[in-house]
Design a protein around this motif. Structure first.
Motif, PDB file in Angstrom:
ATOM      1  N   GLU A  13       0.843  -1.189   0.000  1.00  0.00           N
ATOM      2  CA  GLU A  13       0.000   0.000   0.000  1.00  0.00           C
ATOM      3  C   GLU A  13       0.879   1.239   0.000  1.00  0.00           C
ATOM      4  O   GLU A  13       1.868   1.318   0.719  1.00  0.00           O
ATOM      5  CB  GLU A  13      -0.901  -0.031   1.231  1.00  0.00           C
ATOM      6  N   ARG A  50      -4.977   6.041  -1.557  1.00  0.00           N
ATOM      7  CA  ARG A  50      -4.057   4.914  -1.364  1.00  0.00           C
ATOM      8  C   ARG A  50      -4.014   4.054  -2.624  1.00  0.00           C
ATOM      9  O   ARG A  50      -5.029   3.857  -3.279  1.00  0.00           O
ATOM     10  CB  ARG A  50      -4.498   4.064  -0.181  1.00  0.00           C
ATOM     11  N   ARG A  52      -2.690   0.290  -4.264  1.00  0.00           N
ATOM     12  CA  ARG A  52      -2.335  -1.082  -3.907  1.00  0.00           C
ATOM     13  C   ARG A  52      -2.106  -1.810  -5.227  1.00  0.00           C
ATOM     14  O   ARG A  52      -2.930  -1.751  -6.119  1.00  0.00           O
ATOM     15  CB  ARG A  52      -3.474  -1.724  -3.133  1.00  0.00           C
TER      16      ARG A  52
END
Length: 122
Positions: A13, A50, A52
């Motif tokens: 992340e 974020r 990922r």
């Protein structure tokens, strides 16, 4: 203020790199002009998208830079320094307010690598 360099993460992340770069540019511009367009409090409240499994900046690097370089520079530029309290308040949420598990400052509240990978603790 120096131009920061953040580690890139690809499989864990991280923060959206373009969003962080744009925010850092805005902070540096506010410091150069002294126009007060960004405050230390705004920096502390800022939340980034974020990422990922896509390239992003290491969250710890960005948080550390903002907390140790940008916030003090903005406070010094505005003449607003953190109050010196001989008896600091205890850590934790303010009375009557629940703790927010997604708060990124301080970094200790972020889930561990295993929790992020396997979803534990959420």
């Amino acid at each position: 203020m120096t131009q920061p360099r953040f580690r890139l993460v690809r499989f864990g992340e991280g923060y959206d790199a373009q969003e962080v770069d744009d925010w850092i540019d805005r902070i540096q511009s506010a410091l150069r002009t002294g126009d007060g367009s960004i405050t230390a409090e705004q920096v502390l409240q800022k939340r980034f998208t974020r990422t990922r499994f896509a390239e992003g900046y290491a969250m710890d690097d960005v948080d550390d830079y903002l907390d140790t370089v940008a916030v003090p520079a903005l406070r010094a530029g505005s003449g607003t320094h953190a109050p010196t309290d001989p008896d600091p308040a205890p850590e934790g949420p303010a009375p009557g307010r629940p703790a927010d598990p997604d708060v990124l400052h301080p970094p200790q509240r972020r889930p561990s690598l295993l929790q992020r990978l396997f979803g534990g603790g959420r």
